[in-house]
Design a protein around this motif. Structure first.
Motif, PDB file in Angstrom:
ATOM      1  N   ARG A  39       6.289  21.761 -11.407  1.00  0.00           N
ATOM      2  CA  ARG A  39       6.157  20.306 -11.189  1.00  0.00           C
ATOM      3  C   ARG A  39       4.690  19.907 -11.258  1.00  0.00           C
ATOM      4  N   ARG A  40       4.391  18.937 -12.058  1.00  0.00           N
ATOM      5  CA  ARG A  40       3.004  18.478 -12.203  1.00  0.00           C
ATOM      6  C   ARG A  40       2.957  16.948 -12.251  1.00  0.00           C
ATOM      7  N   THR A  41       1.748  16.428 -12.090  1.00  0.00           N
ATOM      8  CA  THR A  41       1.525  15.001 -12.320  1.00  0.00           C
ATOM      9  C   THR A  41       1.394  14.790 -13.818  1.00  0.00           C
TER      10      THR A  41
ATOM     11  N   TYR B  32       0.811  11.914 -16.495  1.00  0.00           N
ATOM     12  CA  TYR B  32       0.473  10.505 -16.739  1.00  0.00           C
ATOM     13  C   TYR B  32       0.852  10.076 -18.153  1.00  0.00           C
TER      14      TYR B  32
ATOM     15  N   ILE C   9       8.835  14.672  -3.038  1.00  0.00           N
ATOM     16  CA  ILE C   9       8.446  15.895  -3.757  1.00  0.00           C
ATOM     17  C   ILE C   9       9.692  16.609  -4.308  1.00  0.00           C
TER      18      ILE C   9
ATOM     19  N   TRP D   6      10.741  14.707  -7.387  1.00  0.00           N
ATOM     20  CA  TRP D   6       9.757  14.968  -8.447  1.00  0.00           C
ATOM     21  C   TRP D   6      10.036  16.333  -9.088  1.00  0.00           C
TER      22      TRP D   6
ATOM     23  N   LEU E 121       3.146  10.051  -9.226  1.00  0.00           N
ATOM     24  CA  LEU E 121       3.419   9.358  -7.960  1.00  0.00           C
ATOM     25  C   LEU E 121       2.366   8.276  -7.725  1.00  0.00           C
ATOM     26  N   GLN E 122       2.808   7.055  -7.460  1.00  0.00           N
ATOM     27  CA  GLN E 122       1.883   5.941  -7.250  1.00  0.00           C
ATOM     28  C   GLN E 122       2.117   5.252  -5.905  1.00  0.00           C
ATOM     29  N   HIS E 123       1.090   4.480  -5.486  1.00  0.00           N
ATOM     30  CA  HIS E 123       1.161   3.788  -4.187  1.00  0.00           C
ATOM     31  C   HIS E 123       0.678   2.346  -4.296  1.00  0.00           C
TER      32      HIS E 123
ATOM     33  N   LYS F  74      -4.078  23.332 -13.886  1.00  0.00           N
ATOM     34  CA  LYS F  74      -4.495  22.956 -12.534  1.00  0.00           C
ATOM     35  C   LYS F  74      -5.340  24.073 -11.917  1.00  0.00           C
TER      36      LYS F  74
HETATM   37  C1  LIG Z   1       0.884  12.305  -0.743  1.00  0.00           C
HETATM   38  C2  LIG Z   1       0.430  12.184  -2.172  1.00  0.00           C
HETATM   39  C3  LIG Z   1      -0.120  10.996  -2.607  1.00  0.00           C
HETATM   40  C4  LIG Z   1      -0.479  10.850  -3.954  1.00  0.00           C
HETATM   41  N1  LIG Z   1      -0.906   9.622  -4.402  1.00  0.00           N
HETATM   42  C5  LIG Z   1      -1.180   9.449  -5.699  1.00  0.00           C
HETATM   43  C6  LIG Z   1      -1.526   8.167  -6.199  1.00  0.00           C
HETATM   44  O1  LIG Z   1      -1.544   7.186  -5.476  1.00  0.00           O
HETATM   45  N2  LIG Z   1      -1.815   8.060  -7.531  1.00  0.00           N
HETATM   46  C7  LIG Z   1      -1.774   9.131  -8.373  1.00  0.00           C
HETATM   47  O2  LIG Z   1      -2.047   8.959  -9.566  1.00  0.00           O
HETATM   48  N3  LIG Z   1      -1.425  10.366  -7.929  1.00  0.00           N
HETATM   49  C8  LIG Z   1      -1.125  10.551  -6.618  1.00  0.00           C
HETATM   50  N4  LIG Z   1      -0.744  11.783  -6.154  1.00  0.00           N
HETATM   51  C9  LIG Z   1      -0.703  12.927  -7.075  1.00  0.00           C
HETATM   52  C10 LIG Z   1      -1.820  13.919  -6.789  1.00  0.00           C
HETATM   53  O3  LIG Z   1      -3.057  13.404  -7.208  1.00  0.00           O
HETATM   54  C11 LIG Z   1      -1.465  15.225  -7.525  1.00  0.00           C
HETATM   55  O4  LIG Z   1      -0.231  15.683  -7.025  1.00  0.00           O
HETATM   56  C12 LIG Z   1      -2.519  16.293  -7.333  1.00  0.00           C
HETATM   57  O5  LIG Z   1      -3.702  15.955  -8.008  1.00  0.00           O
HETATM   58  C13 LIG Z   1      -2.063  17.658  -7.816  1.00  0.00           C
HETATM   59  O6  LIG Z   1      -1.680  17.621  -9.178  1.00  0.00           O
HETATM   60  P1  LIG Z   1      -0.205  18.013  -9.644  1.00  0.00           P
HETATM   61  O7  LIG Z   1       0.726  16.947  -9.148  1.00  0.00           O
HETATM   62  O8  LIG Z   1      -0.276  18.072 -11.145  1.00  0.00           O
HETATM   63  O9  LIG Z   1       0.152  19.342  -9.036  1.00  0.00           O
HETATM   64  C14 LIG Z   1      -0.354  11.945  -4.841  1.00  0.00           C
HETATM   65  C15 LIG Z   1       0.195  13.142  -4.370  1.00  0.00           C
HETATM   66  C16 LIG Z   1       0.590  13.260  -3.076  1.00  0.00           C
HETATM   67  C17 LIG Z   1       1.241  14.541  -2.626  1.00  0.00           C
END
Ligand SMILES: Cc1cc2nc3c(=O)[nH]c(=O)nc-3n(C[C@H](O)[C@H](O)[C@H](O)COP(=O)(O)O)c2cc1C
Length: 221
Positions: free
Chosen positions: A42-44, A46, A158, A161, A173-175, A210
């Motif tokens: 699982r990764r972020t 974009y 999570i 995701w 994930l966005q806020h 990562k």
């Molecule tokens: C609690 C939490 C809040 C996060 N908030 C944001 C966010 O607002 N915007 C965003 O682009 N990524 C957000 N992320 C993603 C993290 O930046 C990302 O999970 C982290 O850099 C690790 O990278 P990966 O998801 O590829 O493992 C969030 C992750 C977590 C767990």
């Protein structure tokens, strides 16, 4: 003769027990390895395309979210987690409103990208009426109930995701909580507190590798 026969039976039985134990251990190990591999995948993401991978439907995603929300453990089994899925015109309309409510310039790039490249958004909430009732019923834990609700939401976020990753989807994930809340569909109850938005679609470009901090878990005997 009788002794040899009995001896052979015991040997065969022991062999069977050994084989079965081995099978159970190997079976458990491989499902654990699969679980950890999935967790690590699982990764972020974009860089998305506004489509679903071949063979995946929006109902598959709905089933994932419903199962995750149902099965995620919650404080006192209070089950405050709630979620909705935006897609199509509603997804576009909501993110367009976020773009318009964000100061012009770089800050608009992320919401604009979610609007144009994500296929949909899963929005996570917790039902505040449940949190408030717990606070009134169990005054001793009053201050910790909102924290536990946020933690239970995080767990659901999570897990969802990670499950989307198994469907071949990318997600980030966005806020943009306040801006999103202002333009949610009318039907969403006012006592649902918004936590986050998980934007998903097909993977256009995989994320960069990562890096990790050293984080050894020590065992104390
Ligand atoms: C609690 C939490 C809040 C996060 N908030 C944001 C966010 O607002 N915007 C965003 O682009 N990524 C957000 N992320 C993603 C993290 O930046 C990302 O999970 C982290 O850099 C690790 O990278 P990966 O998801 O590829 O493992 C969030 C992750 C977590 C767990």
């Amino acid at each position: 003769m009788n002794f040899v026969f009995k001896f052979l039976i015991v040997v065969l039985l022991l062999q069977k027990v050994y084989q079965q134990t081995n099978q159970i251990l190997l079976g458990n190990m491989s499902s654990t390895a699969t679980f950890l591999k999935t967790l690590s995948s699982r990764r972020t993401v974009y860089s998305l395309k506004p489509a679903l991978p071949a063979g995946v439907t929006i109902n598959n995603i709905q089933e994932v979210v419903e199962t995750v929300v149902k099965q995620t453990p919650t404080a006192f089994n209070s089950q405050p987690n709630r979620a909705i899925i935006l897609t199509g015109e509603t997804h576009k309309k909501v993110w367009d409103a976020v773009v318009k409510n964000t100061p012009a310039g770089d800050a608009q790039k992320r919401p604009a990208s979610e609007r144009d490249t994500a296929y949909g958004t899963i929005i996570f909430f917790s039902d505040e009426s449940i949190t408030k009732k717990l606070q009134s019923d169990f005054a001793f834990y009053h201050d910790i109930f909102p924290v536990w609700a946020a933690e239970a939401s995080g767990a659901a976020q999570i897990s969802t995701w990670t499950a989307l990753e198994t469907l071949g989807l990318g997600a980030n994930l966005q806020h943009y909580n306040a801006a999103i809340e202002a333009v949610l569909p009318e039907k969403i109850p006012k006592n649902w507190k918004i936590h986050s938005q998980l934007c998903f679609g097909s993977v256009d470009q995989a994320p960069a590798e990562k890096t990790f901090v050293e984080n050894k878990v020590e065992i104390f005997n």
